[in-house]
Design a protein around this motif. Structure first.
Motif, PDB file in Angstrom:
ATOM      1  N   LEU A   8       0.845  -1.189   0.000  1.00 41.01           N
ATOM      2  CA  LEU A   8       0.000   0.000   0.000  1.00 41.01           C
ATOM      3  C   LEU A   8       0.882   1.242   0.000  1.00 41.01           C
ATOM      4  O   LEU A   8       1.865   1.319   0.738  1.00 41.01           O
ATOM      5  CB  LEU A   8      -0.903   0.026   1.232  1.00 41.01           C
ATOM      6  N   ALA A   9       0.520   2.196  -0.843  1.00 37.41           N
ATOM      7  CA  ALA A   9       1.253   3.460  -0.892  1.00 37.41           C
ATOM      8  C   ALA A   9       0.956   4.240   0.392  1.00 37.41           C
ATOM      9  O   ALA A   9      -0.174   4.213   0.883  1.00 37.41           O
ATOM     10  CB  ALA A   9       0.824   4.259  -2.112  1.00 37.41           C
ATOM     11  N   PRO A  10       1.944   4.927   0.948  1.00 42.35           N
ATOM     12  CA  PRO A  10       1.703   5.709   2.152  1.00 42.35           C
ATOM     13  C   PRO A  10       0.627   6.772   1.927  1.00 42.35           C
ATOM     14  O   PRO A  10       0.694   7.515   0.946  1.00 42.35           O
ATOM     15  CB  PRO A  10       3.054   6.376   2.436  1.00 42.35           C
ATOM     16  N   ASP A  11      -0.346   6.803   2.811  1.00 41.57           N
ATOM     17  CA  ASP A  11      -1.391   7.809   2.700  1.00 41.57           C
ATOM     18  C   ASP A  11      -0.866   9.127   3.267  1.00 41.57           C
ATOM     19  O   ASP A  11       0.094   9.163   4.036  1.00 41.57           O
ATOM     20  CB  ASP A  11      -2.638   7.353   3.459  1.00 41.57           C
ATOM     21  N   PHE A  12      -1.491  10.198   2.862  1.00 40.18           N
ATOM     22  CA  PHE A  12      -1.153  11.523   3.367  1.00 40.18           C
ATOM     23  C   PHE A  12      -2.380  12.398   3.208  1.00 40.18           C
ATOM     24  O   PHE A  12      -3.331  12.032   2.517  1.00 40.18           O
ATOM     25  CB  PHE A  12       0.045  12.125   2.605  1.00 40.18           C
ATOM     26  N   GLU A  13      -2.334  13.550   3.852  1.00 42.68           N
ATOM     27  CA  GLU A  13      -3.408  14.535   3.758  1.00 42.68           C
ATOM     28  C   GLU A  13      -2.746  15.885   3.517  1.00 42.68           C
ATOM     29  O   GLU A  13      -1.895  16.298   4.309  1.00 42.68           O
ATOM     30  CB  GLU A  13      -4.193  14.527   5.069  1.00 42.68           C
ATOM     31  N   LEU A  14      -3.106  16.527   2.407  1.00 38.85           N
ATOM     32  CA  LEU A  14      -2.491  17.801   2.047  1.00 38.85           C
ATOM     33  C   LEU A  14      -3.538  18.762   1.485  1.00 38.85           C
ATOM     34  O   LEU A  14      -4.508  18.327   0.858  1.00 38.85           O
ATOM     35  CB  LEU A  14      -1.406  17.598   0.974  1.00 38.85           C
ATOM     36  N   PRO A  15      -3.310  20.061   1.660  1.00 37.09           N
ATOM     37  CA  PRO A  15      -4.186  21.034   1.009  1.00 37.09           C
ATOM     38  C   PRO A  15      -3.978  20.996  -0.504  1.00 37.09           C
ATOM     39  O   PRO A  15      -2.847  20.867  -0.986  1.00 37.09           O
ATOM     40  CB  PRO A  15      -3.750  22.376   1.594  1.00 37.09           C
ATOM     41  N   ALA A  16      -5.096  21.100  -1.234  1.00 37.17           N
ATOM     42  CA  ALA A  16      -5.053  21.017  -2.700  1.00 37.17           C
ATOM     43  C   ALA A  16      -5.444  22.355  -3.330  1.00 37.17           C
ATOM     44  O   ALA A  16      -6.094  23.190  -2.698  1.00 37.17           O
ATOM     45  CB  ALA A  16      -6.002  19.917  -3.181  1.00 37.17           C
ATOM     46  N   SER A  17      -5.081  22.501  -4.566  1.00 39.12           N
ATOM     47  CA  SER A  17      -5.320  23.745  -5.299  1.00 39.12           C
ATOM     48  C   SER A  17      -6.801  24.038  -5.508  1.00 39.12           C
ATOM     49  O   SER A  17      -7.158  25.159  -5.865  1.00 39.12           O
ATOM     50  CB  SER A  17      -4.585  23.701  -6.641  1.00 39.12           C
ATOM     51  N   ASN A  18      -7.679  23.073  -5.278  1.00 43.38           N
ATOM     52  CA  ASN A  18      -9.121  23.309  -5.406  1.00 43.38           C
ATOM     53  C   ASN A  18      -9.728  23.827  -4.100  1.00 43.38           C
ATOM     54  O   ASN A  18     -10.942  23.940  -3.983  1.00 43.38           O
ATOM     55  CB  ASN A  18      -9.844  22.043  -5.862  1.00 43.38           C
ATOM     56  N   GLY A  19      -8.882  24.114  -3.101  1.00 43.82           N
ATOM     57  CA  GLY A  19      -9.364  24.648  -1.844  1.00 43.82           C
ATOM     58  C   GLY A  19      -9.742  23.587  -0.822  1.00 43.82           C
ATOM     59  O   GLY A  19     -10.120  23.910   0.300  1.00 43.82           O
TER      60      GLY A  19
END
Length: 157
Positions: A8-19
């Motif tokens: 499994l690819a490491p999950d992450f949470e990041l702000p995106a350009s769509n707000g």
């Protein structure tokens, strides 16, 4: 943690350009092209982003989404998207947490100076969230086509 093909690819949470704030796991059910690049508006990064833009529909036809990640701010990402009409999300990894998870936060040298930064890299994650392909120390010329060919040949619907 070292990345292993097939895990499994490491999950992450990041702000995106769509707000919005996005997680890698939000894209389960689709193939993901996760590409890390050093900096918006620089020549190599602009070429790479525009290549992904130009092949965006072919990736979409293969059930693949493109996510670009750099340490630039959302504001800078929005300017980059507007200037080059980029049709995919850019994610702001300002604290380089995702870059570290993927092993692309590296000591770099340029004009005799050493600094930490993103090593241009691309990862393909299948619809089940598994890492299936990686390219590190990417050379921009021909890379996007290589990624598209990989998905077309290996991740058919």
């Amino acid at each position: 943690m070292s990345l292993q093909i097939g895990q499994l690819a490491p999950d992450f949470e990041l702000p995106a350009s769509n707000g919005k704030t996005v997680r890698l796991s939000d894209f389960r059910g689709k193939n993901v092209v996760l590409y890390f690049y050093p900096k918006d508006m620089t020549p190599g990064c602009t070429t790479e982003a525009c290549d992904f833009r130009d092949y965006h529909q072919q990736f979409a036809d293969l059930n693949a989404v493109i996510l670009g990640v750099s340490t630039d701010s959302i504001e800078r990402h929005k300017k980059f998207i507007e200037k080059y009409n980029l049709p995919f999300l850019l994610l702001a990894d300002e604290e380089h947490k995702a870059a570290e998870k993927y092993g692309v936060w590296k000591l770099k040298k340029n004009f005799g100076k050493e600094y930490m930064g993103i090593e241009r890299s691309t990862f393909v994650i299948d619809k089940d969230g598994k890492l299936v392909k990686e390219w590190r120390k990417v050379k921009v010329k021909g890379h996007v086509e290589e990624a598209l060919d990989y998905i077309a040949e290996n991740l058919k619907q």
